[in-house]
Design a protein around this motif. Structure first.
Motif, PDB file in Angstrom:
ATOM      1  N   GLY A 149      17.508  50.801  -1.623  1.00 27.49           N
ATOM      2  CA  GLY A 149      17.808  52.001  -2.389  1.00 27.49           C
ATOM      3  C   GLY A 149      16.993  52.094  -3.674  1.00 27.49           C
ATOM      4  N   PRO A 150      17.225  53.154  -4.446  1.00 24.06           N
ATOM      5  CA  PRO A 150      16.425  53.393  -5.655  1.00 24.06           C
ATOM      6  C   PRO A 150      16.714  52.395  -6.775  1.00 24.06           C
ATOM      7  N   ASN A 151      15.760  52.304  -7.699  1.00 21.44           N
ATOM      8  CA  ASN A 151      15.935  51.468  -8.881  1.00 21.44           C
ATOM      9  C   ASN A 151      16.987  52.049  -9.813  1.00 21.44           C
ATOM     10  N   THR A 152      17.623  51.162 -10.567  1.00 20.55           N
ATOM     11  CA  THR A 152      18.639  51.549 -11.552  1.00 20.55           C
ATOM     12  C   THR A 152      18.300  50.865 -12.873  1.00 20.55           C
ATOM     13  N   GLY A 153      19.186  51.016 -13.846  1.00 23.30           N
ATOM     14  CA  GLY A 153      19.051  50.272 -15.098  1.00 23.30           C
ATOM     15  C   GLY A 153      19.465  48.823 -14.951  1.00 23.30           C
ATOM     16  N   GLY A 154      19.969  48.438 -13.774  1.00 27.78           N
ATOM     17  CA  GLY A 154      20.430  47.072 -13.518  1.00 27.78           C
ATOM     18  C   GLY A 154      21.843  47.068 -12.984  1.00 27.78           C
ATOM     19  N   MET A 155      22.027  46.505 -11.777  1.00 28.38           N
ATOM     20  CA  MET A 155      23.349  46.509 -11.122  1.00 28.38           C
ATOM     21  C   MET A 155      24.089  45.174 -11.246  1.00 28.38           C
ATOM     22  N   GLY A 156      23.483  44.234 -11.938  1.00 27.31           N
ATOM     23  CA  GLY A 156      24.147  42.949 -12.124  1.00 27.31           C
ATOM     24  C   GLY A 156      23.120  41.876 -12.411  1.00 27.31           C
ATOM     25  N   THR A 157      23.598  40.773 -12.920  1.00 27.95           N
ATOM     26  CA  THR A 157      22.680  39.703 -13.296  1.00 27.95           C
ATOM     27  C   THR A 157      23.419  38.377 -13.322  1.00 27.95           C
ATOM     28  N   TYR A 158      22.645  37.302 -13.386  1.00 29.39           N
ATOM     29  CA  TYR A 158      23.243  35.969 -13.488  1.00 29.39           C
ATOM     30  C   TYR A 158      22.309  35.055 -14.265  1.00 29.39           C
ATOM     31  N   ALA A 159      22.883  33.992 -14.818  1.00 30.03           N
ATOM     32  CA  ALA A 159      22.104  32.994 -15.560  1.00 30.03           C
ATOM     33  C   ALA A 159      22.814  31.634 -15.424  1.00 30.03           C
ATOM     34  N   PRO A 160      22.065  30.538 -15.362  1.00 29.46           N
ATOM     35  CA  PRO A 160      20.606  30.476 -15.374  1.00 29.46           C
ATOM     36  C   PRO A 160      20.010  30.861 -14.014  1.00 29.46           C
ATOM     37  N   ALA A 161      18.769  31.373 -14.038  1.00 33.46           N
ATOM     38  CA  ALA A 161      18.059  31.741 -12.808  1.00 33.46           C
ATOM     39  C   ALA A 161      17.237  30.530 -12.357  1.00 33.46           C
ATOM     40  N   PRO A 162      17.569  29.930 -11.196  1.00 34.32           N
ATOM     41  CA  PRO A 162      16.881  28.703 -10.776  1.00 34.32           C
ATOM     42  C   PRO A 162      15.389  28.868 -10.520  1.00 34.32           C
ATOM     43  N   VAL A 163      14.910  30.124 -10.312  1.00 31.02           N
ATOM     44  CA  VAL A 163      13.476  30.324 -10.110  1.00 31.02           C
ATOM     45  C   VAL A 163      12.696  29.942 -11.372  1.00 31.02           C
ATOM     46  N   VAL A 164      13.367  30.049 -12.532  1.00 28.19           N
ATOM     47  CA  VAL A 164      12.730  29.632 -13.787  1.00 28.19           C
ATOM     48  C   VAL A 164      13.089  28.167 -14.030  1.00 28.19           C
ATOM     49  N   THR A 165      12.286  27.284 -13.461  1.00 31.76           N
ATOM     50  CA  THR A 165      12.475  25.848 -13.649  1.00 31.76           C
ATOM     51  C   THR A 165      12.143  25.477 -15.092  1.00 31.76           C
ATOM     52  N   GLU A 166      12.428  24.252 -15.471  1.00 34.15           N
ATOM     53  CA  GLU A 166      12.083  23.805 -16.827  1.00 34.15           C
ATOM     54  C   GLU A 166      10.587  23.934 -17.080  1.00 34.15           C
ATOM     55  N   ALA A 167       9.789  23.631 -16.042  1.00 34.16           N
ATOM     56  CA  ALA A 167       8.324  23.721 -16.185  1.00 34.16           C
ATOM     57  C   ALA A 167       7.889  25.175 -16.382  1.00 34.16           C
ATOM     58  N   VAL A 168       8.481  26.098 -15.604  1.00 28.27           N
ATOM     59  CA  VAL A 168       8.150  27.520 -15.733  1.00 28.27           C
ATOM     60  C   VAL A 168       8.590  28.034 -17.101  1.00 28.27           C
ATOM     61  N   ARG A 169       9.787  27.647 -17.529  1.00 30.52           N
ATOM     62  CA  ARG A 169      10.318  28.083 -18.834  1.00 30.52           C
ATOM     63  C   ARG A 169       9.394  27.632 -19.967  1.00 30.52           C
ATOM     64  N   ALA A 170       8.921  26.388 -19.884  1.00 30.17           N
ATOM     65  CA  ALA A 170       8.009  25.868 -20.914  1.00 30.17           C
ATOM     66  C   ALA A 170       6.678  26.624 -20.899  1.00 30.17           C
ATOM     67  N   GLN A 171       6.194  26.936 -19.691  1.00 30.53           N
ATOM     68  CA  GLN A 171       4.925  27.661 -19.564  1.00 30.53           C
ATOM     69  C   GLN A 171       5.043  29.071 -20.131  1.00 30.53           C
ATOM     70  N   VAL A 172       6.147  29.759 -19.804  1.00 32.08           N
ATOM     71  CA  VAL A 172       6.352  31.126 -20.297  1.00 32.08           C
ATOM     72  C   VAL A 172       6.514  31.126 -21.820  1.00 32.08           C
ATOM     73  N   THR A 173       7.240  30.152 -22.334  1.00 29.08           N
ATOM     74  CA  THR A 173       7.416  30.053 -23.789  1.00 29.08           C
ATOM     75  C   THR A 173       6.064  29.899 -24.477  1.00 29.08           C
ATOM     76  N   ARG A 174       5.218  29.063 -23.897  1.00 31.24           N
ATOM     77  CA  ARG A 174       3.917  28.749 -24.500  1.00 31.24           C
ATOM     78  C   ARG A 174       2.893  29.867 -24.297  1.00 31.24           C
ATOM     79  N   GLU A 175       2.773  30.364 -23.049  1.00 31.53           N
ATOM     80  CA  GLU A 175       1.675  31.269 -22.695  1.00 31.53           C
ATOM     81  C   GLU A 175       2.026  32.746 -22.806  1.00 31.53           C
ATOM     82  N   VAL A 176       3.331  33.051 -22.906  1.00 33.60           N
ATOM     83  CA  VAL A 176       3.754  34.451 -22.985  1.00 33.60           C
ATOM     84  C   VAL A 176       4.437  34.729 -24.327  1.00 33.60           C
TER      85      VAL A 176
END
Length: 423
Positions: free
Chosen positions: A222-249
């Motif tokens: 279906g179509p995009n919305t402003g957001g239908m729900g969320t959760y945290a922590p998101a396991p796709v963002v591993t500690e290594a990814v989190r460190a990389q995003v913090t540093r490079e983004v």
């Protein structure tokens, strides 16, 4: 101290709920607020785009800190106005808020300072944009340059869809002047995530990564919305990814803006896609996400007022954020017809039973009619639960959701499904 909170949605209800936990808060005001917020703050009927009126109110009520929730007052220069009045305010200046207010500006910064993102081009002419799409092929992403309430993005799987999106944005003016310019981006494959951070313009303190669910129906249909729900922590963002995003983004964009003469203070939101080549930026927002705030802040053990003051005073390096080793899940309950035209004024029942389930109902689009809480927006409520792990939080939140009723109520039954698939 007295605190003024600007906004009236689910994000602001979550902010108010967390701010009130601070022993520093004497009195909380909210402009304009909502019926849920009214139990935490004194709601004040002022226009959030009227900088002069808001400034007068803050001075008259001895406001020690103002917290800006939505993007519109930020791009409208509210922070600049309050700063000129010598009032403490948490949020980026008008210049800094361009990171969200203009996708072309954000892309320019990302390309100039080597921040990983999709390749893109900006067009003020619809015919040139269409020629570029025909040259690039599909899938491809079409974005209105300006603010469009989270709806100015079309992920086109065919060239025809992309051309139709350009016509809708630039010629039909579906989002008004926000579509005077379009940004055309390469389509990135991968899993999306959001990483928010506190910053004082020098130091960056990332929060816990969350994952939003943009499509209206289960299985991301279906179509995009402003957001239908969320959760945290998101396991796709591993500690290594989190460190990389913090540093490079996150750190890199704050440093980049400073080199451009812009000190970015407040909450910086990086919308990411985790590709096979690593994390890349989809977009930046200049404020707390909605509904990400509803799952991130319940996991924050630190005093939010102290953290925000440290951002304003450029001493965030002195603060260590403390987080609960738990998980949070938020399910958005939407009105019938959303994200298209929807009904308003339908009575809501069962809100008093949510707390008994150990959950919180953050009001996003509610109103009051004849003494009853009624629907008054597309996204009506965000029901949030915290537990020791994602599975337990999901079970808890859906038990709470089952207590709430209103005509035409719709919600997704698969929030956090990617976390389960990953496990």
């Amino acid at each position: 101290m007295n605190i003024l909170l600007i906004g009236g949605g689910g994000r602001e209800h979550a902010l108010a709920w967390k701010l009130k936990q601070s022993p520093r808060v004497e009195k909380l005001y909210c402009v304009p607020g909502n019926p849920g917020l009214a139990s935490l703050a004194e709601c004040v009927a002022l226009d959030i785009t009227d900088n002069e009126a808001l400034g007068r109110f803050a001075l008259a009520h001895d406001i020690g800190l103002t917290v800006v929730g939505p993007e519109l007052p930020l791009t409208n220069g509210l922070v600049d106005h309050f700063t000129a009045l010598n009032l403490k305010v948490f949020g980026p200046s008008r210049q800094a808020a361009q990171l969200e207010g203009s996708k072309a500006f954000a892309k320019g910064i990302m390309h100039k300072y080597n921040i990983p993102a999709a390749a893109s081009a900006a067009f003020a002419d619809a015919e040139k944009a269409i020629a570029y799409i025909q040259e690039q092929g599909a899938p491809i992403v079409v974005k209105a340059d300006g603010l469009a309430a989270g709806k100015g993005v079309v992920v086109a799987m065919t060239v025809e869809e992309a051309i139709a999106a350009v016509t809708m944005i630039m010629q039909d003016k579906a989002f008004g002047s926000a579509g005077n310019l379009v940004v055309i981006e390469e389509y990135l494959a991968g899993e999306e995530a959001s990483l928010l951070a506190f910053t004082d313009g020098f130091t960056v303190a990332p929060m816990i990564a969350a994952q939003d669910h943009k499509r209206i129906f289960d299985n991301d249909q279906g179509p995009n919305t402003g957001g239908m729900g969320t959760y945290a922590p998101a396991p796709v963002v591993t500690e290594a990814v989190r460190a990389q995003v913090t540093r490079e983004v996150l750190q890199r964009v704050v440093d980049a803006l400073r080199q451009e003469g812009i000190i970015y203070k407040g909450c910086l939101y990086a919308g990411l896609i985790i590709t096979e080549q690593g994390p890349k930026v989809i977009e930046f927002n200049a404020r707390f996400g909605d509904p990400e705030t509803q799952v991130v802040l319940p996991l924050l053990n630190s005093d939010l007022v102290a953290v925000m003051e440290a951002c304003v005073d450029e001493r965030l390096a002195d603060i260590t954020l403390e987080w609960a080793n738990q998980a949070a899940v938020c399910v958005v309950l939407a009105a019938d017809g959303y994200p298209g035209s929807y009904t308003k004024g339908d009575p809501i029942s069962g809100l008093d039973r949510v707390q008994a389930q150990g959950a919180i109902a953050f009001h996003a689009g509610t109103g009051c009619k004849d003494g009853r809480i009624v629907t008054n927006g597309g996204r009506v409520l965000g029901v949030t639960a915290v537990a020791n792990d994602i599975q337990a939080a999901v079970a808890k939140v859906y038990q709470a959701v089952s207590e709430i009723k209103f005509a035409g109520m719709q919600y997704r039954n698969d929030i956090a499904h990617r976390a389960f698939n990953r496990k």
